[in-house]
Design a protein around this motif. Structure first.
Motif, PDB file in Angstrom:
ATOM      1  N   LEU A  15       0.475  -0.945  -0.236  1.00 35.78           N
ATOM      2  CA  LEU A  15      -0.076  -0.289   0.086  1.00 35.78           C
ATOM      3  C   LEU A  15       0.826   0.772   0.075  1.00 35.78           C
ATOM      4  N   SER A  16       1.874   1.234   0.478  1.00 36.65           N
ATOM      5  CA  SER A  16       2.466   2.457   1.061  1.00 36.65           C
ATOM      6  C   SER A  16       4.389   1.835   1.206  1.00 36.65           C
ATOM      7  N   ASN A  17       4.748   3.232   0.821  1.00 34.43           N
ATOM      8  CA  ASN A  17       6.197   3.239   1.205  1.00 34.43           C
ATOM      9  C   ASN A  17       6.843   2.632   2.617  1.00 34.43           C
ATOM     10  N   SER A  18       5.929   3.783   3.697  1.00 35.02           N
ATOM     11  CA  SER A  18       5.757   3.273   5.265  1.00 35.02           C
ATOM     12  C   SER A  18       4.752   2.578   5.358  1.00 35.02           C
ATOM     13  N   ASP A  19       5.360   2.041   7.262  1.00 35.74           N
ATOM     14  CA  ASP A  19       4.343   0.610   6.977  1.00 35.74           C
ATOM     15  C   ASP A  19       2.559   1.298   7.781  1.00 35.74           C
ATOM     16  N   VAL A  20       1.913   0.576   7.476  1.00 36.50           N
ATOM     17  CA  VAL A  20       0.472   0.355   7.252  1.00 36.50           C
ATOM     18  C   VAL A  20       0.434  -0.665   8.140  1.00 36.50           C
ATOM     19  N   ALA A  79       3.371   2.009  -7.785  1.00 42.33           N
ATOM     20  CA  ALA A  79       2.738   3.370  -8.659  1.00 42.33           C
ATOM     21  C   ALA A  79       2.872   4.687  -8.455  1.00 42.33           C
ATOM     22  N   ASP A  80       2.732   4.467  -7.034  1.00 36.06           N
ATOM     23  CA  ASP A  80       3.294   5.842  -6.425  1.00 36.06           C
ATOM     24  C   ASP A  80       4.489   6.204  -6.677  1.00 36.06           C
ATOM     25  N   SER A  95      -9.325   5.666   0.696  1.00 37.72           N
ATOM     26  CA  SER A  95     -10.756   5.609   1.423  1.00 37.72           C
ATOM     27  C   SER A  95     -11.570   4.650   0.115  1.00 37.72           C
ATOM     28  N   LEU A  96     -12.397   4.676   0.261  1.00 35.02           N
ATOM     29  CA  LEU A  96     -13.810   4.267  -0.596  1.00 35.02           C
ATOM     30  C   LEU A  96     -14.505   5.048  -1.920  1.00 35.02           C
ATOM     31  N   ASP A  97     -14.204   4.253  -2.763  1.00 38.53           N
ATOM     32  CA  ASP A  97     -14.901   4.834  -4.081  1.00 38.53           C
ATOM     33  C   ASP A  97     -13.291   5.602  -4.628  1.00 38.53           C
ATOM     34  N   GLU A  98     -12.183   5.685  -4.372  1.00 37.32           N
ATOM     35  CA  GLU A  98     -11.090   6.550  -4.043  1.00 37.32           C
ATOM     36  C   GLU A  98     -10.461   6.269  -5.717  1.00 37.32           C
ATOM     37  N   GLU A  99     -10.348   6.734  -6.781  1.00 42.25           N
ATOM     38  CA  GLU A  99      -9.113   6.477  -8.225  1.00 42.25           C
ATOM     39  C   GLU A  99      -8.065   6.235  -7.854  1.00 42.25           C
ATOM     40  N   ILE A 100      -7.426   5.449  -7.481  1.00 39.17           N
ATOM     41  CA  ILE A 100      -6.096   5.284  -6.983  1.00 39.17           C
ATOM     42  C   ILE A 100      -5.226   5.108  -8.792  1.00 39.17           C
ATOM     43  N   LYS A 101      -4.069   4.780  -8.481  1.00 41.29           N
ATOM     44  CA  LYS A 101      -3.055   3.800  -9.598  1.00 41.29           C
ATOM     45  C   LYS A 101      -2.434   3.441  -9.077  1.00 41.29           C
ATOM     46  N   VAL A 102      -2.434   2.103  -9.571  1.00 49.46           N
ATOM     47  CA  VAL A 102      -2.227   0.161  -8.702  1.00 49.46           C
ATOM     48  C   VAL A 102      -0.746   0.458  -9.893  1.00 49.46           C
ATOM     49  N   VAL A 103      -0.243  -1.074  -9.224  1.00 51.17           N
ATOM     50  CA  VAL A 103       1.120  -1.701 -10.785  1.00 51.17           C
ATOM     51  C   VAL A 103       0.081  -3.133 -10.812  1.00 51.17           C
ATOM     52  N   ILE A 104       0.303  -4.111 -11.833  1.00 54.31           N
ATOM     53  CA  ILE A 104      -0.371  -5.154 -11.880  1.00 54.31           C
ATOM     54  C   ILE A 104       0.920  -6.241 -11.323  1.00 54.31           C
TER      55      ILE A 104
END
Ligand code: F3S
Length: 749
Positions: free
Chosen positions: A395-400, A434-435, A408-417
């Motif tokens: 999810l993130s570079n940092s610990d989540v 992706a980030d 958040s729900l319905d948020e449009e995000i970029k992802v790598v497959i």
């Protein structure tokens, strides 16, 4: 000796949807050993598996009315929403093993309905999967079983379509072609699962490569029969078997290379059993073969004497697929069957043509919508057959700790497959990657434009610091600040303004500098400060360095000198008794030399003037206590309040003649004295000890014949008294000399 090679097709046996359902069922009987576990319809159409499940206590029921309690497993085909409701109302524990691909088809059909499309489901109306999809549309969608059904439908201008997951892509394509000519707007969700196609093409390739093919699976399984047919069509002798017991070992005579594949409902253990049996048979064959060779050798020896030429006709036994395809009509609606597949090439073209499912591949960056957030990660709809999953670590570079902090729900995000389909058929995504891609683009842009970024320092490493700029950014120790930094750890957690001084995406290297920002900002500020600086201005600066003669104060890109004499109204030994390095301080500009860039600053000027305060509180004639601080030729200085020193002129030390002050007082001695004069403007206080003493007899006489102003004594041989006559205000020459000396002393400091 011959070597028997056995190769299993890469995609053989359970598809992930079936495997998932079986695993869930197994877990249910383990976890709920006392509770009855049921499946709504047979979980799989393989007699051996069903038998095993029954042995474990998993019973299949056709209708919920047959049970009142326990666990009900929804198999991979899925069910209508009303069935789930019924189970809930009965208080049954529901284990939903609906294949994610099927779920997606349900969801897409529902979406089409909500968006106002006339919704079509391409599939077999009696198939449980199709019933489930129809239920998801509240039974408003129309089922199309084949292209001829289109003639019966009053097609509207806005049409949407989904397909049963096991439908043939070629026939779906044909249907779409027809629809495109007949409707104004067509929205297509290609919900066909490619697992079957992959299995079929894998089996075909393997069959081409071996001498004999075995296809393992239920005789009543349509998809297994289809596999057998495809393999047989390659010309390679093919046998459809259910278990190892069906093998006739004579089939393996003179065979070196064997291929094995299995239908979607064939468990791994059945495949392994067959391989195991073949391996054992192989050993026996090898032994037999060896014995045969020995016999032949013996016979050859015997025949050596009588040579008879014979020409034997080879006995060719063409073996066709052993079992006839027994496609059960009922099974059509109840198994993982597929329709006949047409040319593979065509299907591939179709897969990537007119449909709403993106042409996705591993490593690709795509946009998607967050559809579910849970403790394990986040589900994202990337317009694929299943929703992709982002594990917490991606999810993130940092610990989540809480994924809600990231998306958040319905948020449009970029992802790598990361994986299109893992072992369980899940698409695995990474937001972190992706980030990072976005971060690289941004960092390169910032570097190109020589811009400043802000970033938090995450940790101290060997030789510098690491800051988070969406990527790992390194700040060498020499670039952390303008001066030398003793302890880098002080910066951890701080947000710094930084310039990118090096970017290398290939080597994953970003080098940052806070010093560069400071230097540039300082240069700009210096020009501006110098331009606007005026004598008398009051500014706030930072003490950058303390020296014996004062302090240097940064007043905005330029440093001014605050001399020790301008630090305090009183006498101080060292600047450190007033200020410390790094301290913010208010100063007054005393002088500006723009040409030489020299600025003199004052500090005491902004402090309350103790002389004014003294003059307000005290009066002439008052007896005051003080401490002798210094003895000089013309008297002694006594501190009467912090920062206030009065002069006891030598003539005011005693009624008797005093040659040097130390005859009467000594340094650090505390004494009383009488204030004989206060001049706040000149910053002078005149003190007298003499006036507190009783005059000696002779002096008393002199005194009594004189005027009351005894500071104007008339002793002709007293040089000091003469001086006082010249300065009746009490500011004597002696005092002035004293002040002058005092100033000279200060300068020496
Ligand atoms: Fe699912 Fe495809 Fe199997 S839809 S159940 S993975 S054949």
């Amino acid at each position: 000796m011959k070597v028997l090679e056995i190769t299993t097709a890469e995609e053989a046996g359970f598809c992930f949807g079936v495997k998932r359902a079986i695993d869930m069922a197994m877990e249910a009987v383990q976890d709920e050993s006392d509770i009855k576990v049921y499946t709504l319809g047979p979980i799989i159409h393989n007699p051996q598996v069903v038998e095993k499940l029954e042995e474990l206590g998993i019973r299949s029921v056709e209708d919920l009315s047959e049970i009142d309690s326990g666990v009900i497993i929804i198999r991979s085909h899925g069910v209508e929403p009303k069935t789930i409701e019924q189970a809930e109302n009965k208080g049954l524990t529901i284990l939903d093993a609906t294949c994610p691909y099927v779920k997606k088809a349900q969801k897409n059909a529902q979406l089409l309905m909500e968006e106002g499309y006339q919704t079509l489901i391409y599939g077999d109306q009696d198939h449980p999967e199709v019933k489930g999809i129809l239920g998801a549309t509240d039974y408003k969608a129309l089922i199309v079983e084949d292209k001829n059904d289109l003639d019966e439908i009053d097609l509207q201008s806005k049409v949407g379509i989904v397909a049963q997951t096991t439908k043939s892509p070629a026939s779906f394509k044909e249907l779409i072609g027809l629809l495109l000519n007949r409707v104004k707007e067509l929205k297509i969700y290609n919900t066909i699962c490619n697992t079957t196609q992959v299995r079929q093409s894998g089996a075909e390739n393997l069959a081409d490569d071996v001498e004999i093919m075995f296809v393992i699976g239920g005789f009543n399984s349509a998809n297994t029969n289809r596999l057998a047919e495809i393999c047989s069509n390659t010309g390679t002798p093919t046998y459809h078997i259910e278990t190892a017991e069906d093998i006739e070992w004579s089939w393996l005579e003179n065979i070196n290379k064997i291929g094995i594949t299995a239908g979607a409902s064939t468990p791994d253990w059945l495949i392994k059993e067959v391989i195991q049996a073949m391996s054992e048979e192989k050993k026996d064959l090898e032994i037999e073969e060896k014995e045969q060779e020995e016999i032949e050798e013996l016979e050859n020896q015997e025949e050596n004497d009588e040579v008879i030429e014979t020409k034997e006709e080879p006995e060719v036994e063409e073996v066709e697929a052993s079992k006839e395809t027994e496609t059960d009509e009922a099974e059509q609606s109840d198994t993982d069957e597929v329709e006949e597949t047409e040319e593979t090439e065509e299907e591939e073209v179709f897969q990537y043509s007119d449909n709403d499912i993106a042409n996705l591949e591993k490593g690709q960056t795509v946009e998607g919508t967050v559809v579910e957030i849970n403790d394990q990660g986040v589900y994202v709809d990337v317009n694929y057959k299943t929703d992709g999953f982002i594990p917490l670590r991606e999810l993130s570079n940092s610990d989540v700790s809480d994924p809600h902090d990231e998306v958040s729900l319905d948020e449009e995000i970029k992802v790598v497959i990361l994986t299109l389909e893992d072992d369980e058929g899940n698409m695995i995504l990474s937001k972190k990657r992706a980030d990072q891609e976005v971060a690289w683009d941004e960092i390169e842009k910032i570097h190109e434009n020589d811009e400043v970024i802000e970033a938090e320092v995450k940790k101290e490493v060997k030789g510098g610091l690491v800051a988070d700029v969406g990527l790992r950014g390194f700040i060498p120790a020499s670039h952390v600040s303008i001066g030398y930094v003793e302890d880098l750890s002080d910066f951890v957690g701080q947000t710094l303004r930084l310039k990118v001084i090096e970017v290398d995406r290939n080597n994953n290297n970003v080098v940052l500098s806070a010093k560069k920002v400071m230097e540039e900002e300082r240069a700009e500020a210096k020009v501006e400060t110098l331009e606007n600086l005026e004598k008398g201005q009051e500014l706030t600066g930072t003490v950058t360095k303390l020296v014996d003669f004062g302090a240097f104060v940064d007043i905005g890109g330029i440093e001014g000198l605050l001399h020790i004499s301008e630090m305090s109204w009183g006498r101080i030994d060292h600047p450190s008794s007033v200020l410390e390095e790094g301290q913010e301080v208010k100063v007054k500009v005393l002088e500006v030399d723009r040409e030489n860039e020299r600025i003199s600053l004052g500090y005491k000027q902004l402090l309350p003037d103790p002389w004014e305060e003294f003059a307000r509180k005290h009066y002439e004639g008052e007896v005051i206590e003080g401490k002798v601080t210094k003895i000089v030729d013309f008297g002694a200085f006594m501190e009467v309040e912090e920062g206030i020193e009065g002069l006891i002129h030598i003539s005011q030390l005693s009624h008797r003649h005093v040659k040097t002050a130390d005859e009467v007082v000594s340094v650090d001695e505390e004494r009383e004295a009488k204030i004989i004069n206060i001049d706040p403007e000149q910053k002078r206080v005149g003190l007298s000890i003499k006036e507190l003493e009783e005059p000696e007899e002779k002096e008393k006489t002199v005194s009594s014949s004189s005027s009351s102003n005894d500071s104007k004594g008339s002793s002709s041989d007293d040089k000091s008294d003469k001086s006082e006559e010249e300065m009746p205000s009490g500011a004597t020459i002696g005092e002035r000399l004293g002040d002058l000396k005092s100033l000279m002393d200060d300068d020496e400091q």
